[in-house]
Design a protein around this motif. Sequence first.
Motif, PDB file in Angstrom:
ATOM      1  N   MET A   1       0.934  -1.089  -0.238  1.00  0.00           N
ATOM      2  CA  MET A   1      -0.268  -0.124   0.315  1.00  0.00           C
ATOM      3  C   MET A   1       1.240   0.978  -0.033  1.00  0.00           C
ATOM      4  O   MET A   1       1.668   1.543   1.083  1.00  0.00           O
ATOM      5  N   ARG A  14      -6.758  17.595   3.293  1.00  0.00           N
ATOM      6  CA  ARG A  14      -7.952  17.012   3.541  1.00  0.00           C
ATOM      7  C   ARG A  14      -9.146  16.486   2.783  1.00  0.00           C
ATOM      8  O   ARG A  14      -8.911  15.329   2.742  1.00  0.00           O
ATOM      9  N   VAL A  17      -6.931  13.429   1.477  1.00  0.00           N
ATOM     10  CA  VAL A  17      -7.016  12.252   1.625  1.00  0.00           C
ATOM     11  C   VAL A  17      -8.320  11.257   2.100  1.00  0.00           C
ATOM     12  O   VAL A  17      -8.007  10.787   1.610  1.00  0.00           O
ATOM     13  N   LEU A  18      -9.501  12.492   2.417  1.00  0.00           N
ATOM     14  CA  LEU A  18     -10.919  11.903   2.009  1.00  0.00           C
ATOM     15  C   LEU A  18     -11.230  11.350   0.403  1.00  0.00           C
ATOM     16  O   LEU A  18     -12.143  10.257   0.526  1.00  0.00           O
ATOM     17  N   ALA A  21      -8.370   7.779  -0.064  1.00  0.00           N
ATOM     18  CA  ALA A  21      -8.795   6.992   1.241  1.00  0.00           C
ATOM     19  C   ALA A  21      -8.796   5.944   0.132  1.00  0.00           C
ATOM     20  O   ALA A  21      -8.863   4.201   0.669  1.00  0.00           O
ATOM     21  N   PRO A  22     -10.911   6.205   0.179  1.00  0.00           N
ATOM     22  CA  PRO A  22     -11.493   4.681  -1.090  1.00  0.00           C
ATOM     23  C   PRO A  22     -10.406   4.375  -2.041  1.00  0.00           C
ATOM     24  O   PRO A  22     -10.811   2.972  -2.290  1.00  0.00           O
ATOM     25  N   LEU A  23      -9.561   4.612  -2.645  1.00  0.00           N
ATOM     26  CA  LEU A  23      -8.665   3.957  -3.287  1.00  0.00           C
ATOM     27  C   LEU A  23      -7.563   3.061  -2.553  1.00  0.00           C
ATOM     28  O   LEU A  23      -6.849   2.500  -2.756  1.00  0.00           O
ATOM     29  N   GLY A  24      -7.573   3.438  -1.396  1.00  0.00           N
ATOM     30  CA  GLY A  24      -6.482   2.167  -0.769  1.00  0.00           C
ATOM     31  C   GLY A  24      -5.398   2.898  -0.258  1.00  0.00           C
ATOM     32  O   GLY A  24      -4.461   2.098   0.483  1.00  0.00           O
ATOM     33  N   PHE A  25      -4.857   4.938  -0.630  1.00  0.00           N
ATOM     34  CA  PHE A  25      -3.938   4.891  -0.438  1.00  0.00           C
ATOM     35  C   PHE A  25      -3.636   5.619   1.209  1.00  0.00           C
ATOM     36  O   PHE A  25      -4.686   5.783   2.028  1.00  0.00           O
ATOM     37  N   ARG A  26      -3.168   5.403   1.883  1.00  0.00           N
ATOM     38  CA  ARG A  26      -2.354   6.224   2.792  1.00  0.00           C
ATOM     39  C   ARG A  26      -1.954   8.240   2.938  1.00  0.00           C
ATOM     40  O   ARG A  26      -1.289   8.195   1.703  1.00  0.00           O
ATOM     41  N   VAL A  41      -8.408  13.226   9.950  1.00  0.00           N
ATOM     42  CA  VAL A  41      -7.910  12.671   9.051  1.00  0.00           C
ATOM     43  C   VAL A  41      -6.639  11.590   8.178  1.00  0.00           C
ATOM     44  O   VAL A  41      -6.580  10.740   7.492  1.00  0.00           O
ATOM     45  N   PRO A 276     -18.098  12.951 -11.839  1.00  0.00           N
ATOM     46  CA  PRO A 276     -17.302  11.309 -11.913  1.00  0.00           C
ATOM     47  C   PRO A 276     -16.418  10.738 -10.669  1.00  0.00           C
ATOM     48  O   PRO A 276     -15.873  10.015  -9.511  1.00  0.00           O
ATOM     49  N   ARG A 285      -4.256  10.098  -8.257  1.00  0.00           N
ATOM     50  CA  ARG A 285      -4.471   8.990  -9.219  1.00  0.00           C
ATOM     51  C   ARG A 285      -2.848   9.980  -9.845  1.00  0.00           C
ATOM     52  O   ARG A 285      -2.071   9.393 -10.427  1.00  0.00           O
ATOM     53  N   PRO A 291      -4.699   6.190 -13.942  1.00  0.00           N
ATOM     54  CA  PRO A 291      -5.153   6.262 -15.055  1.00  0.00           C
ATOM     55  C   PRO A 291      -6.422   7.356 -14.741  1.00  0.00           C
ATOM     56  O   PRO A 291      -6.263   7.510 -13.650  1.00  0.00           O
ATOM     57  N   ASP A 294     -12.818   9.872 -14.580  1.00  0.00           N
ATOM     58  CA  ASP A 294     -13.855  10.700 -15.472  1.00  0.00           C
ATOM     59  C   ASP A 294     -14.183  12.141 -15.171  1.00  0.00           C
ATOM     60  O   ASP A 294     -14.819  12.297 -13.977  1.00  0.00           O
TER      61      ASP A 294
END
Lengths: 375, 375
Positions: A1, A14, A17-18, A21-26, A41, A276, A285, A291, A294
């Motif tokens: 990770m 902030r 981070v929010l 985080a859903p993409l799995g990054f710290r 957070v 999106p 990203r 990649p 959208d």
Amino acid sequence: MQTIGILGGGQLARMLVLAGAPLGFRFLVVDSAPDACAAQVAPLLRADWRDFDKLAEFARAIDVATFDFENVPAETAHWLTEHTRVFPNPRALAISQDRLAEKSLFREIGLDTPAFAAVDNRDDLARAVERIGTPAILKTRRLGYDGKGQFRLKSPADIDAAWSTLNGAPSILEAFVPFERELSVIAVRSREGEFRTYPLTQNWHADGILSVSLAPAPHSDVLAPIAIAHARRIAEEIDYVGTFALELFVRDGKLLGNEMAPRVHNSGHWTIEGAPASQFENHVRAVLGLPLGDTTALGVNVMLNWVGELPAATPILAEPRAHWHDYGKSPRAGRKVGHATICAANTAEMHERLARIGKALGREQQVEPVLAVLG
Amino acid sequence: MQTIGILGGGQLARMLVLAGAPLGFRFLVVDSAPDACAAQVAPLLRADWRDFDKLAEFARAIDVATFDFENVPAETAHWLTEHTRVFPNPRALAISQDRLAEKSLFREIGLDTPAFAAVDNRDDLARAVERIGTPAILKTRRLGYDGKGQFRLKSPADIDAAWSTLNGAPSILEAFVPFERELSVIAVRSREGEFRTYPLTQNWHADGILSVSLAPAPHSDVLAPIAIAHARRIAEEIDYVGTFALELFVRDGKLLGNEMAPRVHNSGHWTIEGAPASQFENHVRAVLGLPLGDTTALGVNVMLNWVGELPAATPILAEPRAHWHDYGKSPRAGRKVGHATICAANTAEMHERLARIGKALGREQQVEPVLAVLG
């Protein structure tokens, strides 16, 4: 990770981070303030920008470094590139930290700007006023934001007042442009060179601070491809990686470059719910070489900035498709403490929704310019 | 600024934090595992469910307590109510922890269920098999999830095997229902009694674990108002506060109650991008007594669960309107480690998008049942 390091722990960090985080990054945030709101957070490393022992600890803990703040000292940015990967690169950062270098770059890539002149002393200023005329704005070359480090000259009689207000800092005199509107391009370029932009955003300021944004900007079919081409040329010229904003004026139907911000930008906050993939997700990203997501706009979106203190939340919470953002900061005059984004399927629905919200909040004045444009 | 305490630090707590932080709330997570994935985005208090010294510290630090996990001991939930506000209330938690109490409640409020019987010893089981017949499923009354604590009896000859597999735990025998499809209602009820539901979700399981969800569930115009009325009656009957899921079977076109989950639910993950306010944001709003957010579905949404390990991210990252969720957990057989949500404007667009993703991931089998329903 992978872990992303962010220099600066404000609301932009902030929101990065929010989104990441859903993409799995710290994340690891560096800031000298113990109450930096991003620390609510993500882990915080308290350090000054020039504390190289602490920065070495930071560099060891992360896979890539980025910024929530463009005024990190160039020395710090350069030092970091020797210890970790840094995006955007320090040259891009340096150019956009310096209003003179920035405007010169705009001219180089073919983007017109208001007339300007470098001002290093009082004599320069007098000559610049003679050439450019008044009204004009004297701005420090570095460290200005949200209308700070600026003086508006109404006539040549203001030269002494202007020079003493800016305290002799290296500056730039810019012609005051009576523009018709302000637009911004929120753009993102990845480590792999992929480039995307969101639809143009129209912005309104109050007291030098962004007040309201509307996206997509209406009546921008002709200007959008030109604005986007400028943003792409700038990004490629300085090998920019990450999200950035190009702020533009429209005068006599033509675009003038105002400034660029080498980071996620207040005028792109609407993308959290209005696109999106948000400007924050796309910055993450981009700096990781993934990649890009959208960037189309889902309907019509308005962002209302909360400056100084938050209004009552209930009128936003109770409104369909309205989104409340509280940055977890203490109130203070001139401080950005939150925003709201209102989404709608079309301009008529937005007009109705925004009028209702403006009234419920007692903020008719803030929403009025957008209502006027929505017609 | 209010702080929400969460018992349990898994992905549900993690997504609650990510949804509540933009609203300005702080979180504190209690979990005994040092690597609880919610601790990547919120402070963690390491404690066992029965460590009342630590729980007292927890109660002092928070304004309201909630759960990411329904199997918190009843004793702990009760203890907490004496030290802080707790939502949902311990009685609601206790009922949904117990399959017998749960199914009895369903019958009480007028929701039919598969035939069932309480089983406390081997003789009960023999009698229950005689009455209900086979195939049937023996399930522990408590602590079952994702197909754990279950034994499927094909014939009366399986009685001894079933009873020894469940190790003599108080159980319930349920008739095996050859249902046509599985639906869930994701509902939320606030401290103020406001009640909302998202459009019905259709679900497909693999090896007892949720594999795919589709929302809105197609062809549910007739069933939706009935399902929603049942969910409302259940919530009002037990004074439930927060988000919950009611899982239903459809047999011969009629609804049967399967179970309820007293928390945000895997089959509601699509609401993060597919609805203006997600099940997580609405849970936060509900337990704080705020107005509930908009629960309409924006277009068509499919959630693909990642169980055991994550597939390659690129096909999702590169697809328009597809969203990647990595919970930051280590891979392990049968473990939920992430999900993806794909959004589309209509079913035809979803079909095309989902077929492309299934192929790119080599997961044709996972997406196949949804493609069949989308037609």
